[in-house]
Scaffold this active site. Structure first.
Site, short mmCIF file in Angstrom:
data_model
loop_
_atom_site.label_atom_id
_atom_site.label_comp_id
_atom_site.label_asym_id
_atom_site.label_seq_id
_atom_site.Cartn_x
_atom_site.Cartn_y
_atom_site.Cartn_z
CG PHE A 144 1.28 -8.00 8.89
CD1 PHE A 144 0.66 -8.36 7.67
CD2 PHE A 144 2.59 -8.07 9.13
CE1 PHE A 144 1.57 -8.87 6.61
CE2 PHE A 144 3.47 -8.70 8.28
CZ PHE A 144 2.93 -9.12 7.02
CG LEU A 145 -1.46 -1.32 12.08
CD1 LEU A 145 -2.67 -0.50 11.86
CD2 LEU A 145 -0.41 -0.48 12.89
CD GLU A 164 -8.00 2.31 8.93
OE1 GLU A 164 -9.26 2.70 9.11
OE2 GLU A 164 -7.75 2.19 7.92
CE LYS A 175 -0.20 -4.61 4.08
NZ LYS A 175 -0.76 -4.01 5.26
CG ASN A 222 -4.23 -6.69 3.44
OD1 ASN A 222 -4.16 -7.50 4.62
ND2 ASN A 222 -3.97 -5.75 3.36
CG PHE A 244 -10.81 -11.94 7.94
CD1 PHE A 244 -10.76 -10.79 7.03
CD2 PHE A 244 -10.43 -11.99 9.01
CE1 PHE A 244 -10.30 -9.49 7.78
CE2 PHE A 244 -9.73 -11.00 9.55
CZ PHE A 244 -9.69 -9.69 9.04
CB CYS A 280 -5.79 -2.31 3.74
SG CYS A 280 -5.27 -0.98 4.76
CE LYS A 332 -3.96 1.68 -1.26
NZ LYS A 332 -3.79 2.75 -0.22
C1 UGA Z 1 -6.60 -4.97 6.74
C2 UGA Z 1 -5.88 -6.31 7.48
O1 UGA Z 1 -6.75 -6.98 8.14
C3 UGA Z 1 -4.49 -5.80 8.19
O2 UGA Z 1 -3.81 -7.04 8.62
C4 UGA Z 1 -3.73 -4.87 7.46
O3 UGA Z 1 -2.53 -4.62 8.03
C5 UGA Z 1 -4.53 -3.66 6.80
O4 UGA Z 1 -5.49 -4.36 6.09
C6 UGA Z 1 -3.65 -2.82 5.88
O5 UGA Z 1 -3.29 -3.36 4.81
O6 UGA Z 1 -3.10 -2.00 6.39
P1 UGA Z 1 -8.16 -3.22 7.85
O7 UGA Z 1 -8.48 -2.80 6.61
O8 UGA Z 1 -8.01 -2.19 8.92
O9 UGA Z 1 -7.02 -4.16 8.07
O10 UGA Z 1 -9.54 -4.11 8.48
P2 UGA Z 1 -10.11 -5.47 8.55
O11 UGA Z 1 -10.42 -5.84 9.86
O12 UGA Z 1 -9.32 -6.40 7.89
O13 UGA Z 1 -11.53 -5.40 7.71
C7 UGA Z 1 -11.41 -5.09 6.32
C8 UGA Z 1 -12.86 -5.15 5.68
O14 UGA Z 1 -13.29 -6.52 5.74
C9 UGA Z 1 -13.98 -4.47 6.63
O15 UGA Z 1 -14.69 -3.61 5.75
C10 UGA Z 1 -14.70 -5.47 7.39
O16 UGA Z 1 -15.80 -5.25 7.83
C11 UGA Z 1 -14.55 -6.49 6.53
N1 UGA Z 1 -14.83 -7.79 6.79
C12 UGA Z 1 -13.71 -8.58 7.73
C13 UGA Z 1 -15.89 -8.65 6.18
O17 UGA Z 1 -16.82 -8.08 5.47
N2 UGA Z 1 -15.93 -9.93 7.15
C14 UGA Z 1 -15.11 -10.52 7.77
O18 UGA Z 1 -15.34 -11.73 7.99
C15 UGA Z 1 -13.91 -9.69 8.13
#
Ligand code: UGA
Length: 448
Positions: free
Chosen positions: A149-150, A152, A219, A223, A264, A275, A278
């Site tokens: 769940f980490l 990036e 998982k 997401n 979020f 992530c 996909k």
């Molecule tokens: C996401 C999940 O948050 C992790 O818990 C999970 O482990 C990971 O996928 C994975 O499956 O490996 P990540 O893709 O690193 O993590 O990034 P997020 O911080 O979740 O952001 C994803 C996207 O959503 C980014 O483009 C971010 O800018 C966007 N976002 C996020 C928004 O547009 N609005 C929000 O309120 C939050």
């Protein structure tokens, strides 16, 4: 006797997991077939940017606890646990390509000693674990799904101060053994965070033991739900634009309801990365395979895909209905702050889309210029400083929430942009927008 672990694949998940487990005192082999990546890791560095990771890779290499190799034959035969963290690239239809997942399991299974545990960390469609067990004739209890769940950008923090560790399988004693690895990591987390130079956290997460299919589904469901929240916020942002309301204020108030939560719900240019896009299409495919139409996720996907062009439409409107002949800067190419990753990045999409009009596009990112190169259209000009990108522009798109962009003094924009230029904040997070207006620039957000 020291517990020995092999981690397969040195991507974001594999490299962070291996480096952290090495800091918890385990002997950790890290298998990475790409020679240049392997070489970089052997020198005590990561080949991508992730806060805090380099110092602990270096410590791991220097202490001999972290052992990078390109061969399964070196570490797997003596390992008690094998973590699979290999990539799952997209198929053209949006489903996950599981070739690496199957290859890794097959190659490891041949070499694993009796009693060793295979731990699947790669994100796979529900049912994959059972298929692997059947195909390879594995002992069911020795295969565990332990989804990651980490995030990036906060990979170390998320792993050390986790909300939950999920372990799915059929043998309770094996699930307990895997949980023990994370408990060892928990015991060392303050020291590791200090060595990495990251903040010490405060969450005490939970351990969840479940069956294999449920773990796999947990998982992607997590997401998908987060992606759904973002697309929901973006849908309301469009309505908010139409009625002159403010999406940030709306979501602050809506999210203050503890049943909903504020996380979020930030509207803007939509989600990207390796992530969410996909996992959402993967979940839709899994549903269809079992005759379940996840229309709600299809809608979330469509909204997300509409956002980069929505940003451009808003900008066009603000520029008097015509983009032709304009010079526009896109600041932020990483899919979010804190990473150099540009996979499915909205900033890259916006730059490319703008370039399909008769627009001169200049792009800048503090960390992701190199990675963005391969995905950007040839005519998009990459700049090595913010100032270089802004000179004589008619508009700027803020496409990633990097702190250095969100806190940029308004005067910098005023000094370099054409007078009356438009700053469109596609992440709704620029802090000095009042100053921009005072300096005669036009500022708009998404749903604001
Ligand atoms: C996401 C999940 O948050 C992790 O818990 C999970 O482990 C990971 O996928 C994975 O499956 O490996 P990540 O893709 O690193 O993590 O990034 P997020 O911080 O979740 O952001 C994803 C996207 O959503 C980014 O483009 C971010 O800018 C966007 N976002 C996020 C928004 O547009 N609005 C929000 O309120 C939050």
């Amino acid at each position: 006797m020291t517990t020995t672990i092999t981690v397969l694949g040195a991507g974001y998940v594999g490299l962070s997991t291996a480096a952290l487990l090495a800091q918890a005192g385990f002997k950790v082999y890290l298998v990475e077939p790409n020679p240049s990546r392997l070489d970089t890791i052997k020198q005590g560095r990561s080949f991508f940017f992730e806060a805090g990771l380099d110092p602990i890779i270096k410590l791991g290499i220097d202490s001999g606890n972290l052992l990078p190799t390109d061969s399964y034959n070196i570490g797997v035969p003596e390992s008690d646990f094998v973590f699979s963290c290999v990539g799952t690239p997209d198929n053209p239809d949006g489903s996950s390509n599981l070739a690496y997942v199957y290859d890794a399991a097959k190659s490891a299974a041949k070499l694993m000693k009796p009693g060793a545990v295979f731990i699947q960390k790669s994100t796979v469609p529900v049912g994959t674990g059972k298929k692997i067990i059947e195909k390879l004739g594995l002992e069911a209890g020795s295969y565990i799904s332990n989804p990651e769940f980490l995030r990036e950008g906060t990979a170390l923090q998320d792993t050390l101060w986790f909300d939950r560790i999920v372990c799915g399988g059929s043998d309770e004693s094996v699930l307990t053994r895997v949980a023990e690895l994370y408990k060892a990591l928990e015991a060392h987390r303050d020291t590791i965070a200090t060595a990495a130079g990251i903040e010490i956290g405060s969450i005490n997460g939970s351990y969840i033991a479940t069956d294999l299919n449920s773990a796999e589904l947990i998982k992607v469901t997590a997401n998908a739900f987060l992606a759904l929240k973002i697309s929901f916020a973006n849908s309301i942002a469009k309505l908010s634009d139409a009625v002159d309301a403010d999406i940030n204020g709306i979501m602050d108030a809506v999210g203050a309801d503890k049943r909903i939560g504020r996380a979020f719900l930030n509207a803007g240019r939509g989600y990207g990365g390796g992530c969410f896009p996909k996992d959402v299409s993967g979940l839709i495919s899994s549903g269809l395979e079992h005759g379940i139409d996840l229309e709600i996720m299809q809608a979330a996907q469509q909204v997300n895909e509409s956002m980069p062009s929505y940003v451009i439409e808003k900008l066009k409107h603000q520029l008097g209905g015509n983009l032709s002949g304009k010079k526009i800067a896109v600041l932020g190419l990483a899919f979010k702050k804190g990473t150099s990753d540009t996979r499915k990045s909205p900033g890259v999409k916006i730059a490319n889309l703008l370039n399909t009009f008769d627009v001169e596009v200049l792009a800048y990112d503090p960390q992701a210029l190199e990675e963005a190169k391969q995905d950007l259209r040839r005519n998009v000009l990459l700049c090595t400083s913010i100032e270089e990108a802004l000179v004589d522009c008619d508009a700027v798109v803020l496409a990633t929430d990097w702190d250095e962009l969100m806190s940029l003094p308004a005067q910098i924009f005023a000094n370099h942009l054409n007078s009356g230029a438009v700053v469109i904040d596609a992440v709704n997070a620029y802090r000095n927008h009042i100053d921009l207006k005072n300096l005669g620039l036009d500022y708009i957000g998404i749903g604001r």
